[in-house]
Design an enzyme around this catalytic site. Sequence first.
Site, PDB file in Angstrom:
ATOM      1  N   GLY A  19       0.837  -1.201   0.000  1.00  0.00           N
ATOM      2  CA  GLY A  19       0.000   0.000   0.000  1.00  0.00           C
ATOM      3  C   GLY A  19       0.859   1.232   0.000  1.00  0.00           C
ATOM      4  CG  ASP A  66      -8.932   1.812  16.949  1.00  0.00           C
ATOM      5  OD1 ASP A  66      -9.458   1.638  15.816  1.00  0.00           O
ATOM      6  OD2 ASP A  66      -9.305   1.201  17.962  1.00  0.00           O
ATOM      7  CD  GLU A 108      11.937 -11.475   3.239  1.00  0.00           C
ATOM      8  OE1 GLU A 108      11.131 -12.420   3.207  1.00  0.00           O
ATOM      9  OE2 GLU A 108      12.672 -11.239   4.210  1.00  0.00           O
TER      10      GLU A 108
END
Lengths: 227, 227
Positions: B44, B82, B113
């Site tokens: 992401g 959160d 990786e």
Amino acid sequence: MAERIEIDNFSIDCVIFGFDEGKLKALFIKRNTEPDFGRMALPGGFVYLDEDLEAAPMRRLYDLTGLKNIFLQQVGTFGKTDRYPLRRVITVVYYALVRVADYSMRVGDDALELHWIPVNEVPQMAFDHNELFEAALTNLQEQVHTTPIIFNLLPKFFSLSELQEVYEAVTMQKFDKRNFRKKILKSTIVKDSGKVQSNVDHRAAKLYKFDIAAYNKMLRKGLFFSV
Amino acid sequence: MAERIEIDNFSIDCVIFGFDEGKLKALFIKRNTEPDFGRMALPGGFVYLDEDLEAAPMRRLYDLTGLKNIFLQQVGTFGKTDRYPLRRVITVVYYALVRVADYSMRVGDDALELHWIPVNEVPQMAFDHNELFEAALTNLQEQVHTTPIIFNLLPKFFSLSELQEVYEAVTMQKFDKRNFRKKILKSTIVKDSGKVQSNVDHRAAKLYKFDIAAYNKMLRKGLFFSV
DNA sequence: TCAAAAGTGTTGTCGCTACACCCATGT
DNA sequence: ACATGGGTGTAGCGACAACACTTTTGA
């Protein structure tokens, strides 16, 4: 209470659907600020930094309609750089399903005009709001085939004819009365409430209610509801 | 080129699906920074202020895999306050479908990786990434019934047995060979390519290709594809 | 008694499922 | 010749669509 901080490039917009006078309608506001002053728009707002994402549309809905605990569905997130003229704003679109009978019109702090408009008569709106609206409507129409969310548009007790009307309004198709009733009753997701209509000037219809327990049991067995 | 500004409370995460060795797999990274150092995670990143929303996952995918123009689907947006320990970050989840054969593993600037892991063996991941992953997988499984996106997981030419294997891997169901072939061929969404398999140690299968024109015509007539 | 909507069964068709064997090819 | 996967048809059943009249009730 300390002033809450808004994330000012991040908003939510709501498409509030209701079923009224045999039609599927949605609630729009008339903008009273620039840009696009005077245009219709979806109700929306910014998300507070210390607020869960889903809490934002809930809060906005409460402010506008006085309703709590209403059904909300996330539709998608729209983030073209130029979708809002003043600055970069990414928005998450939700739709809500409300029982119009429960609804009490409010006017928020900003004295916005509110309008219920049938979904096939929505005007040209501000920004990309027509696109957001279409996405919500399409999503609703898809959901309705596999999930009984449509009960959120009806009062607690309803006749099968009313249920059929809602399905027809949402899907924009007509159904055969006998086949529709067979399918609904066979699915066991509604149960007879024992009540009947009152104050109608013709034969009173039996009233049913949604049986969420039977629906959940059905899902667990791997079956799907479909109209 | 001037430094681009990231919107630092707004990210995207990608679930990259591929079909390999008869299994549906997804591509994960091993985190090499805190927090959650050493944990697996979805690839992401943050969205640039001057970048369209959908461009962000495209860019990330290109960096990781060297692939462009791959199929991307928005799944949903997750925004609990959160969900990320360092600060408030709202994230939009996408999934991508790639042909593993086209894929050439890269290692980004940060020497991450990369691991292809079968979807039923995904480990405990960082943050709420298991939840994001499940949402993507569920979405894929739903889409597959009504839309021919699954062809994005196959090479241009494929046998009907390969197609069946992919459907079985994605839906996690077995299908009857004869019935499956009847349904696919009746739908006209694949057409005979004239080619056959080579380098197989048994009878060579006919190879087919996806016929997007026929599929679009089918949709326009109001029919839906379904497996 | 009339108007208005409620309520109710049957038949044909089509699509789905279940199911087993022969074929072509390479080693 | 044998092993491996490729390729093919039918029959029964269940689900769905089409279709019209009688019943109840209030005005």
